[in-house]
Design a protein around this motif. Structure first.
Motif, PDB file in Angstrom:
ATOM      1  N   THR A 263       0.837  -1.204   0.000  1.00  0.00           N
ATOM      2  CA  THR A 263       0.000   0.000   0.000  1.00  0.00           C
ATOM      3  C   THR A 263       0.874   1.257   0.000  1.00  0.00           C
ATOM      4  N   PRO A 264       1.465   1.583  -1.139  1.00  0.00           N
ATOM      5  CA  PRO A 264       2.441   2.680  -1.179  1.00  0.00           C
ATOM      6  C   PRO A 264       1.865   4.075  -0.915  1.00  0.00           C
ATOM      7  N   PHE A 265       0.557   4.244  -1.052  1.00  0.00           N
ATOM      8  CA  PHE A 265      -0.034   5.572  -0.862  1.00  0.00           C
ATOM      9  C   PHE A 265      -0.963   5.645   0.339  1.00  0.00           C
ATOM     10  N   LEU A 266      -0.786   4.744   1.281  1.00  0.00           N
ATOM     11  CA  LEU A 266      -1.627   4.696   2.466  1.00  0.00           C
ATOM     12  C   LEU A 266      -1.422   5.946   3.321  1.00  0.00           C
ATOM     13  N   LYS A 267      -2.538   6.575   3.708  1.00  0.00           N
ATOM     14  CA  LYS A 267      -2.477   7.771   4.556  1.00  0.00           C
ATOM     15  C   LYS A 267      -2.961   7.492   5.971  1.00  0.00           C
ATOM     16  N   THR A 268      -3.927   6.570   6.117  1.00  0.00           N
ATOM     17  CA  THR A 268      -4.524   6.286   7.424  1.00  0.00           C
ATOM     18  C   THR A 268      -4.557   4.782   7.653  1.00  0.00           C
ATOM     19  N   LEU A 269      -4.075   4.373   8.819  1.00  0.00           N
ATOM     20  CA  LEU A 269      -4.067   2.964   9.215  1.00  0.00           C
ATOM     21  C   LEU A 269      -4.771   2.834  10.554  1.00  0.00           C
ATOM     22  N   VAL A 270      -5.805   1.983  10.610  1.00  0.00           N
ATOM     23  CA  VAL A 270      -6.545   1.720  11.842  1.00  0.00           C
ATOM     24  C   VAL A 270      -6.444   0.226  12.110  1.00  0.00           C
ATOM     25  N   ILE A 271      -5.951  -0.127  13.303  1.00  0.00           N
ATOM     26  CA  ILE A 271      -5.781  -1.528  13.678  1.00  0.00           C
ATOM     27  C   ILE A 271      -6.556  -1.783  14.956  1.00  0.00           C
ATOM     28  N   SER A 272      -7.414  -2.777  14.928  1.00  0.00           N
ATOM     29  CA  SER A 272      -8.172  -3.172  16.123  1.00  0.00           C
ATOM     30  C   SER A 272      -7.666  -4.520  16.593  1.00  0.00           C
ATOM     31  N   GLY A 273      -6.669  -4.506  17.438  1.00  0.00           N
ATOM     32  CA  GLY A 273      -6.138  -5.734  18.011  1.00  0.00           C
ATOM     33  C   GLY A 273      -4.893  -6.235  17.316  1.00  0.00           C
ATOM     34  N   ILE A 274      -3.864  -6.478  18.115  1.00  0.00           N
ATOM     35  CA  ILE A 274      -2.614  -7.024  17.611  1.00  0.00           C
ATOM     36  C   ILE A 274      -2.249  -8.218  18.488  1.00  0.00           C
ATOM     37  N   PRO A 275      -2.304  -9.427  17.929  1.00  0.00           N
ATOM     38  CA  PRO A 275      -1.935 -10.600  18.737  1.00  0.00           C
ATOM     39  C   PRO A 275      -0.415 -10.694  18.867  1.00  0.00           C
ATOM     40  N   GLN A 276       0.034 -11.698  19.579  1.00  0.00           N
ATOM     41  CA  GLN A 276       1.469 -11.925  19.691  1.00  0.00           C
ATOM     42  C   GLN A 276       2.043 -12.205  18.308  1.00  0.00           C
ATOM     43  N   PHE A 277       3.247 -11.724  18.089  1.00  0.00           N
ATOM     44  CA  PHE A 277       3.937 -12.008  16.834  1.00  0.00           C
ATOM     45  C   PHE A 277       5.431 -11.904  17.082  1.00  0.00           C
ATOM     46  N   ASN A 278       6.209 -12.375  16.140  1.00  0.00           N
ATOM     47  CA  ASN A 278       7.659 -12.319  16.240  1.00  0.00           C
ATOM     48  C   ASN A 278       8.098 -10.874  16.008  1.00  0.00           C
ATOM     49  N   ARG A 279       8.487 -10.197  17.067  1.00  0.00           N
ATOM     50  CA  ARG A 279       8.841  -8.777  16.972  1.00  0.00           C
ATOM     51  C   ARG A 279      10.112  -8.548  16.165  1.00  0.00           C
ATOM     52  N   GLU A 280      10.913  -9.581  15.966  1.00  0.00           N
ATOM     53  CA  GLU A 280      12.129  -9.454  15.159  1.00  0.00           C
ATOM     54  C   GLU A 280      11.792  -9.131  13.703  1.00  0.00           C
ATOM     55  N   VAL A 281      10.586  -9.467  13.287  1.00  0.00           N
ATOM     56  CA  VAL A 281      10.150  -9.171  11.920  1.00  0.00           C
ATOM     57  C   VAL A 281      10.262  -7.674  11.652  1.00  0.00           C
ATOM     58  N   LEU A 282       9.919  -6.866  12.629  1.00  0.00           N
ATOM     59  CA  LEU A 282       9.982  -5.413  12.450  1.00  0.00           C
ATOM     60  C   LEU A 282      11.416  -4.901  12.465  1.00  0.00           C
ATOM     61  N   ASN A 283      12.297  -5.559  13.206  1.00  0.00           N
ATOM     62  CA  ASN A 283      13.688  -5.114  13.279  1.00  0.00           C
ATOM     63  C   ASN A 283      14.433  -5.313  11.971  1.00  0.00           C
ATOM     64  N   SER A 284      14.078  -6.365  11.253  1.00  0.00           N
ATOM     65  CA  SER A 284      14.788  -6.680  10.020  1.00  0.00           C
ATOM     66  C   SER A 284      13.976  -6.295   8.780  1.00  0.00           C
ATOM     67  N   ALA A 285      12.903  -5.580   8.990  1.00  0.00           N
ATOM     68  CA  ALA A 285      11.966  -5.311   7.901  1.00  0.00           C
ATOM     69  C   ALA A 285      12.443  -4.216   6.958  1.00  0.00           C
TER      70      ALA A 285
END
Length: 135
Positions: free
Chosen positions: A38-60
Motif C-alpha cells: 500500500t504505497p499511498f496509504l495515509k490512514t491505518l486503523v488496527i483493532s487488536g494485535i496478537p502476539q507475533f515475532n517482533r524481530e520481523v519489524l527489526n529486520s523489515a
C-alpha cells in the motif's frame, strides 16, 4: 493458516490507490506485508494485535507508505502490551510524515500505565518532526 495468508499476500499486486486501511486482529508479519503493498496509504486503523515475532519489524524493509504518505495511525486495543508498543515504535521511528498516533483503550486501563507508555514513545527517535501521540 498464517503461512497460506503470507503466500497469498506475496502474489497480490500493490493496492496503488488505497489511502485508508482498517484491520481487525492482524499479525505483525501480515501487517508488514500489507503495508508493503500500500504505497499511498495515509490512514491505518488496527483493532487488536496478537502476539507475533517482533524481530520481523527489526529486520523489515520499511514500507514506502511510512516513508512518504502515512499520516495517521490508530491502534484500538484492550491493553498496550509489548507487541503494540513494538509496532508503535516501528511506526514512530520510520514514518516520515506521521502527524498523529492514537491509542484507543478501554476505560479500565490505568492511566498511569498509559502515561508510562506515552513517555516511552515520546523518547523514541522519530522519523517525523512532531507527531501527536494521544490516548
Amino acid at each position: 493458516y498464517l503461512a497460506q495468508a503470507k503466500d497469498s499476500l506475496a502474489t497480490l499486486s500493490a493496492f496503488g490507490m488505497l489511502s485508508r486501511l482498517e484491520l481487525f486482529i492482524v499479525d505483525g508479519e501480515i501487517l508488514l506485508a500489507l503495508l508493503l503493498k500500500t504505497p499511498f496509504l495515509k490512514t491505518l486503523v488496527i483493532s487488536g494485535i496478537p502476539q507475533f515475532n517482533r524481530e520481523v519489524l527489526n529486520s523489515a524493509n520499511v514500507p514506502d507508505c511510512l516513508l512518504s504518505t502515512l499520516q495517521v495511525v490508530e491502534i484500538r486495543s484492550v491493553c498496550v502490551d509489548k507487541y503494540v508498543l513494538s509496532l508503535a515504535k516501528f511506526v514512530m521511528e520510520n514514518a516520515l510524515v506521521l502527524e498523529r498516533m492514537s491509542f484507543v483503550v478501554p476505560p479500565w486501563v490505568e492511566r498511569s500505565n498509559l502515561e508510562k507508555v506515552k513517555e516511552k514513545l515520546l523518547s523514541v527517535k522519530k522519523g517525523s518532526c512532531f507527531p501527536i501521540v494521544e490516548f
